[in-house]
Design a protein around this motif. Structure first.
Motif, PDB file in Angstrom:
ATOM      1  N   GLY A   1      -3.312   3.498   2.070  1.00 52.09           N
ATOM      2  CA  GLY A   1      -2.098   2.722   2.261  1.00 52.09           C
ATOM      3  C   GLY A   1      -1.719   2.578   3.726  1.00 52.09           C
ATOM      4  O   GLY A   1      -2.522   2.828   4.618  1.00 52.09           O
TER       5      GLY A   1
ATOM      6  N   LEU B   1      -1.270  -0.185   5.259  1.00 51.43           N
ATOM      7  CA  LEU B   1      -2.366  -1.080   5.614  1.00 51.43           C
ATOM      8  C   LEU B   1      -2.048  -1.915   6.858  1.00 51.43           C
ATOM      9  O   LEU B   1      -0.901  -2.250   7.130  1.00 51.43           O
TER      10      LEU B   1
ATOM     11  N   ASP C   1       2.065  -3.269   1.663  1.00 49.71           N
ATOM     12  CA  ASP C   1       0.627  -3.167   1.379  1.00 49.71           C
ATOM     13  C   ASP C   1       0.206  -4.176   0.314  1.00 49.71           C
ATOM     14  O   ASP C   1      -0.814  -4.862   0.443  1.00 49.71           O
TER      15      ASP C   1
END
Length: 285
Positions: free
Chosen positions: A31, A33, A78
């Motif tokens: 995660g 991102l 994300d």
């Protein structure tokens, strides 16, 4: 984009796609991102019929509990990014889903590979990486799995894992994505202040300079020594390691003739945030 949190449901979904003879790509993430992750997904979309991405902050690869607690989380952002870059399904399991018996989780020993560089400073880290990647490859059974070059030692560990366990998935390395300053994109960059991000950009500047000098004929040890001196003079950087190594084994090299694949690798703290980076100096393929 499908969102799935159950192993059983994910397997059922992917089996139906395999029945349609679709090739599957996997992008494992924790995660938070950024554009580096986006490039991994884009490469999978280009290469496969279906792209699966996992978001799971794996507790077994954190040797520092405080680092685990501080790891950034931004699930809504994300999911927006994954939708934009063409991900087909995202797997977001709980810790209990991935580790139903947390007291008796297996470990993996990668030998000398896990005792050097990152392994020396993060004991148990690569065992945790190996276990979670094994689980994801087993659950998804992708044709291709995509990992970033920024985590070079992790890449070497995963390639050994796949080779030694006869896993059929092919591991694909994707080049590091960088900020305009040269700083390697990382989820941890979210924890840097603006000033710290400027300081952190010196990490890339210095290793890029070392690479240039060594390729121009400077001796490996001389180049390393001058780079360490330069980094240690920069206020705000606490160097942990800086080495030139065989990219496949992470063992140190002193001459470019010692290995087919050679990289310069570093780890340093900036503002309490631990950052890593690397550059290929010599690469066979």
């Amino acid at each position: 984009m499908e969102i799935i949190d159950s192993i059983v449901e994910l397997r059922h979904y992917l089996d139906s796609k395999r029945a349609e003879r679709m090739s599957i790509g996997l992008v494992p993430t924790m995660g938070a991102l950024h554009e580096g992750h986006a490039e991994l997904v884009k490469e999978s979309v280009r290469s496969c019929d279906l792209t699966a991405c996992s978001i799971f902050v794996n507790p077994t690869q954190f040797n520092n509990p405080d680092d685990l607690l501080k790891y950034p989380k931004q699930l809504e952002k994300d999911l927006e990014l994954l939708t934009m870059v063409g991900c087909d399904v995202v797997f977001i399991p709980s810790v209990d889903e991935m580790y139903p018996d947390q007291e008796k989780t297996i470990t993996i020993n990668f030998g000398q590979l896990e005792n050097l560089l990152e392994g020396a400073f993060r004991p148990g880290h690569f065992s945790g990486v190996g276990v979670v990647v094994s689980k994801l490859l087993n659950v998804v059974q992708p044709d291709l799995a995509f990992f970033g070059q920024k985590d070079l030692q992790q890449l070497a560990v995963i390639r050994k894992l796949v080779k030694d366990l006869n896993i059929q998935s092919k591991i694909v390395s994707v080049p590091t994505v960088r900020e305009k300053s040269g700083l390697a994109m990382s989820s941890r960059n979210l924890r840097l202040s603006e000033r710290e991000a400027v300081v952190a950009a010196n990490l890339y500047r210095v290793i890029d300079s070392v690479k240039t000098k060594i390729l121009a004929g400077e001796q490996v040890l001389s180049g390393l020594t001058s780079a360490k001196v330069e980094l240690e003079k920069i206020e705000g950087i606490e160097l942990e390691y800086l080495d030139i190594v065989n990219s496949d084994t992470m063992s140190k090299v002193e001459e470019l003739s010692e290995a087919l694949n050679i990289s310069i690798c570093l780890a340093a703290y900036v503002g309490g945030v631990r950052l890593i980076d690397n550059l290929y100096i010599k690469q066979e393929n």
